[in-house]
Design an enzyme around this catalytic site. Structure first.
Site, PDB file in Angstrom:
ATOM      1  N   GLU A 298       0.772  -1.380  -0.024  1.00  0.00           N
ATOM      2  CA  GLU A 298       0.204  -0.096   0.069  1.00  0.00           C
ATOM      3  C   GLU A 298       0.774   1.327  -0.186  1.00  0.00           C
ATOM      4  O   GLU A 298       0.383   2.168  -0.402  1.00  0.00           O
ATOM      5  CB  GLU A 298      -1.191  -0.024   1.245  1.00  0.00           C
ATOM      6  CG  GLU A 298      -0.388  -0.169   2.562  1.00  0.00           C
ATOM      7  CD  GLU A 298      -1.541   0.079   3.462  1.00  0.00           C
ATOM      8  OE1 GLU A 298      -2.552  -0.596   3.415  1.00  0.00           O
ATOM      9  OE2 GLU A 298      -1.231   0.559   4.744  1.00  0.00           O
ATOM     10  N   ASN A 389      -2.580   5.361  15.496  1.00  0.00           N
ATOM     11  CA  ASN A 389      -2.872   5.755  14.345  1.00  0.00           C
ATOM     12  C   ASN A 389      -4.052   5.272  13.706  1.00  0.00           C
ATOM     13  O   ASN A 389      -4.672   5.880  12.969  1.00  0.00           O
ATOM     14  CB  ASN A 389      -1.402   5.523  13.185  1.00  0.00           C
ATOM     15  CG  ASN A 389      -0.310   6.022  13.749  1.00  0.00           C
ATOM     16  OD1 ASN A 389       0.584   5.477  14.002  1.00  0.00           O
ATOM     17  ND2 ASN A 389      -0.361   7.404  13.896  1.00  0.00           N
TER      18      ASN A 389
END
Lengths: 521, 521
Positions: A298, A389
C-alpha cells in the site's frame, strides 16, 4: 524550477473558468459538512484549501464552532489534518490519522475516529455507508493534471479518489504545479457496486488493467486551485540492531521456504508495512540472495528506492508513493526515468482488495503494538484503549496474503526500565488480528512458524522463540498454570485465566514495568 | 431402491480392478498418518472405511496406540469422526468438528485441534502448510461416480477434494450407490498456486465456470470401495420466539436498505450460517416481500428447500448440501428435478474465497457465542477457553460480505437463572471477529446498525438496542465508568478497565449468573 503552468496541466479548458484562490473556496464550506480528501499516508493530499480553511478558523476565532467530518484514504500531512485538530475543527475522522493533536483529540473524546480495514473503507465510502445520505458534501482532490475529457490524473497517491468523485456533490481540485506530473503512473479501475461488480483482472504486481486517470463529471467541479506545496513526507527511523536481527530471521525463513519448495526463487509479491523493522527487511532484501522481486503493497517508502537501485526489484505496485520530503522525493524526481515505469499506483480499493492480494499470494509483513501467546495481535490501541494511528491495511494483507508475518521487538523501554514492556503477552488487551490469520511471528529473539499448530503448541512455540529472556519464566508460568487449571475442568482448548490475564498490564500502569513477581490474584 | 451398480458409476474401467472391501483397506493405514477426507458439515464424507478402521481399533484394543491426524473441509458425521475420538484414534484435527467425544478430547488436551477460516484452510492444505512434507498420506473421498477420464464426481459436498487429490500420496474412493448420483451439480475449479493463480470468474451466485468433476491422477487411487451409507445429517432446532424476533428485525433492516437505495430489490446473494436463528431468517424470507433471491453460502440446509418451494429463490451456491437424513434428503431426492438445476456445489476454496464473496456482495449473517459493546465477537470458545465446533466460514463471509450481520439471543439460561448469561458483554473473552469487520448486530431486543460509528458511539448503540433489560444498567454503568476513567487520562478511544472487564464472566463461573451487584474490584 518550473514543471509547467496551470494552463498546461488543465487540458480540459472549460475548467479554467473555475480557477480561483484557496481563500475563494472558503464559502463552499459549512459547519458539520462531510468532506473527503485525496491522499494516503502523507502523499497526494490537498494542501492549499485545508490550510486556507485552518487560517480562516484561526483568524476568525471559529475554533470549536466550525467542525468537519473528514474522510481520507489514510493519514494526511500534519500541516493539514493535525492543524485542523489543533484548531478543534474536526468532529469525525476516518479511518487512519497521524499527529499529536489529532491523537489527543481522539483519546480525550473530542474527535470521533473510527478505523476500518483500509480496503473496506474505500469500498464502503463508495457504498455510502459513512454518511446519512451516503454522500460527501465536498471532495478536495490534489491532481497532477486534468485530461481533455476531464479525467483526473492523481499525484503521489490514488487513495479513495475513484469513490470520492462518485459520492461527492462538489469537487475542488488542487493542481500541483510545484512538482512533476505523475501522469502515466496510475492504473485506475472504477469498480461497479454489487451485483454488477466485475473481476479485477490483475495477475502480476505491476499488471495494468485500467486507465491512467479517474473519470470525473466536470459539472461537479466547483473550483480549480493551483498549489505548489509538496507532500510533507516524514524521514523514517534508521534501522537498529533489533530491527536487523528481526530482518535476518525473516530472510532465513524465506530462504528456507524456497528450499522446501513452498516459495518460488523470486519469492512472491512483497507487502511491507512502515517503520524501522520494515525498513530493515527491505534492507535485508537489498543485500540478500533473492532476485527479480516484486512488491504489491500500500505504501512505497524511501528504502524501496534502494531496493530498485540494487537491481533486485523488478517492479512495485502501491496506493501511494510516500517518500520523505527530503531526500526521498528530490531523489525520485531527479531519477524519474529509472523508477517511473516500474511503479504502478492503484486506488486503495484495488491495492488493498482481497482479490489481487490473495491471487498474487503476497508475503504480508507488519508490525503490531504487541501479540499474545496464541497469536492474536494488537495493531492499534496502546494499553488496549489509546489509539495511535489506526488499523491501516494490515488486516487486508494479513488476512489475504500467502504468508502472514508480524514482527515486533520483544520488549520496549519504559521510563524506569529498559525492558519494562514485553510485546509478547499472555493475552492481548485489544485484538485487531486473530489467531486465525497469522502464520509467523518474529522478534529479535527468534521466529515462530505457527502454521498447522494447535493453540497450546502455538503458545509454547511463541514462548520458546519470541519472548525476551526477562519475561520467559513469567509467561511460561502463566501458561503452565492456565493449562493445568483449565484442562482439569475440561475447558482447556485455549487456556486463559480471566482473573489475572491482564496482571502484567495492570502492573505496568501502576509500577512502570510488566515484570511481576508472581501470578497471585 | 437401486441407484445403479458400482460398475455403472465407475466409468473409468481400469479402476474396477481396485475394488475391495473397507476391511481390505485397513493395511493402508499406519499410526501417525496424515489423512484427508472429503466432506463438509456432515455431507459427502467417507463412511465405510472410517467405520471399518474404528471397528478394527475397537476389536483389537488399539485405542490410544493408533492415532491419525485428520483433515476434513469441516465436520463429518458423528459415526465417523466422533467415534474415532471416542476410541482415542485422533491426534490432530483440523479445522472444524462436531461431536461430544471429540469436543471432550479437545478441551481436555487429548486432541490437538486448530481452527482456521475455512477458505484459508482449503488453500493452505493445497499449499502444504499442515504437514511436515506438505502432503497427506491418504485421502478418503466419497464420490458419486468416476468419469471415463478418471474425474471424480463428488456427492453432497465438494469440501477440499480438489486440494486433496493434489497433495495425497494415496487415494481411496468410496463410491456411494445408496443414493442418486449428484453428477452435474458441482462446479470445480482447480486453482493454481501463486504466482500462476488466475481470476475466479464467477459473477453471479450460480454462475458455472468450471468442470463437473475433480480431475484426478488415477495412479494415486489404491482402492475403490462401494458404500450405501447415507449422510447422517442432523435435523435442526425449530424456530422459537427469540429467533423469530431477530429475523423480524433483519427483515425490517433489509427492507429499509432497499428503500434507501443501498440494496437492490432482490437484495444481494445471501449467506446464512446454521442454527435456529438462521432458519428463522430463511423462514422470514419465505414469507417476506423479496423475490428473485439468490444464495451464495457454504451450507444449504432443509429450510432452503422451503425457500425454493416458495418461488422466491432463483438459485443457490454452496460447498455442501447438508440436509437432514430425514426428512431432508428423501424430500430432495424425490423432487430432484425441482431443485437440482438451481443448485451449484463448489469446492470450499471457491465457496469461501474472498474474491467471489466480495464481488457478489454477499449479505453475511452468522450467530456468535457472544459479542461485546465495541462489536468484537466470539464465535468459537465458550467462556473464552472451551472449544465448541470451530470458526467455520463465518470470517470468510463476515470479512468480505457487502453487509456483515451477526445475530444472537441477548441472553441464555444457566441452571439457576433463565437469563443468567448475557450474550452482550463489556469485553469478549475471546475474539474471532473484530470491530473492523462487523456492520450490524442483532438480538431479539433490537438491531444496532454500526456502520460509520466510532467506538464509543457504537457501544452506546449496542447497549441501547441489543442488551437484555436485565443487563442494561449493569453494562451501562461499566461503560460510563470506563469512559470517565480513561478519558480523564487521555487514553479513552475505546474505554476498557482491565481490572474488572471480565467480572461478569468470573461471577458466572462462581455464582451461576452474570448479574453482578456492582463493579467494585
Amino acid at each position: 524550477m518550473s514543471y509547467g503552468t496551470l494552463e498546461d496541466r488543465v487540458r480540459r479548458k472549460s475548467l479554467l473558468s473555475k480557477v480561483m484562490t484557496a481563500q475563494d473556496c472558503i464559502p463552499f464550506f459549512k459547519n458539520g459538512m462531510n468532506i473527503g480528501w485525496s491522499g494516503f499516508t502523507p502523499a497526494g493530499y490537498p494542501k492549499e484549501v485545508p490550510i486556507a480553511l485552518a487560517d480562516h478558523v484561526e483568524k476568525n476565532g471559529l475554533q470549536g464552532t466550525t467542525k468537519y467530518n473528514l474522510f481520507v484514504g489514510a493519514s494526511a500531512g500534519a500541516e493539514t489534518e493535525d492543524r485542523w485538530a489543533s484548531l478543534d475543527m474536526m468532529d469525525r475522522r476516518w479511518p487512519y490519522q497521524t499527529g499529536k493533536n489529532i491523537a489527543k483529540g481522539i483519546n480525550t473524546g473530542k474527535i470521533r475516529m473510527g478505523d476500518k480495514h483500509l480496503g473496506h473503507f474505500a469500498q464502503d465510502v463508495g457504498y455510502g455507508f459513512y454518511t446519512e445520505n451516503g454522500r460527501m458534501d465536498i471532495a478536495i482532490i490534489e491532481v497532477s493534471a486534468v485530461t481533455e475529457e476531464g479525467g483526473l490524473v492523481p499525484t503521489s497517491s490514488c487513495g479513495i479518489v475513484p469513490e470520492l468523485v462518485r459520492v461527492a456533490d462538489k469537487i475542488i481540485l488542487e493542481v500541483n504545479t510545484g512538482q512533476p506530473s505523475f501522469e502515466g503512473m496510475h492504473d485506475i479501475i472504477m469498480q461497479e457496486k454489487p451485483p454488477r461488480r466485475q473481476p479485477i483482472l490483475i495477475t502480476s504486481a505491476t499488471h495494468r488493467v485500467g486507465t491512467t486517470y479517474v473519470p470525473c463529471d466536470p459539472e461537479k467541479i466547483v473550483a480549480v486551485v493551483e498549489s505548489k506545496r509538496r507532500d510533507k513526507g516524514r524521514a523514517f527511523a534508521d534501522m537498529d540492531d533489533t530491527s536487523e536481527a528481526i530482518a535476518d530471521h525473516i530472510m532465513d525463513f524465506l530462504g528456507n521456504e524456497v528450499k522446501k519448495g513452498r516459495l518460488p526463487e523470486n519469492l512472491l509479491p512483497l507487502q511491507s508495512g512502515v517503520g524501522s523493522i520494515a525498513n530493515a527487511v527491505v534492507g535485508g532484501l537489498t543485500k540478500g540472495p533473492f532476485k527479480n522481486l516484486t512488491v504489491y503493497t500500500e505504501v512505497l517508502q524511501d528504502t524501496m528506492l534502494d531496493l530498485f537501485d540494487s537491481g533486485k526489484l523488478d517492479g512495485a505496485s502501491a496506493c501511494s508513493l510516500s517518500l520523505s520530503e527530503n531526500p526521498g522525493f528530490p531523489r525520485f524526481f531527479e531519477n524519474w526515468d529509472k523508477y517511473a515505469d516500474k511503479i504502478v499506483l492503484r486506488p486503495l480499493s484495488i491495492s488493498n482488495a482481497p482479490e489481487p492480494i490473495r491471487r498474487l499470494g503476497c508475503i504480508a509483513m507488519n508490525t503490531p503494538v504487541e501479540f499474545d501467546i496464541y497469536a492474536h495481535a494488537n495493531s492499534t490501541l496502546v494499553g488496549g484503549t489509546r489509539m495511535i494511528n489506526g488499523l491501516g491495511g494490515s488486516g487486508d494483507f494479513l488476512r489475504n496474503g500467502y504468508l502472514k508475518i508480524m514482527h515486533s521487538p520483544s520488549v520496549r523501554p519504559t521510563k524506569t526500565d529498559p525492558t519494562g514492556i514485553t510485546c509478547v503477552v499472555p493475552k492481548a488487551p485489544h485484538i485487531d488480528h486473530t489467531e486465525h490469520d497469522l502464520d509467523v511471528l518474529v522478534t529479535e529473539q527468534g521466529l515462530a512458524d505457527l502454521r498447522g499448530l494447535a493453540p497450546k503448541d502455538r503458545a509454547q512455540e511463541i514462548i520458546n522463540k519470541c519472548v525476551h529472556p526477562d519475561y520467559k519464566d513469567i509467561i511460561q508460568e502463566y501458561f503452565d498454570m492456565a493449562c493445568r487449571i483449565t484442562l482439569e475442568k475440561g475447558i482447556g482448548h485455549e487456556p486463559q485465566l480471566f482473573d489475572r490475564c491482564f496482571k502484567m498490564q495492570l502492573n505496568l500502569a501502576e509500577n512502570g514495568t510488566m515484570k511481576i513477581d508472581n501470578w497471585d490474584i
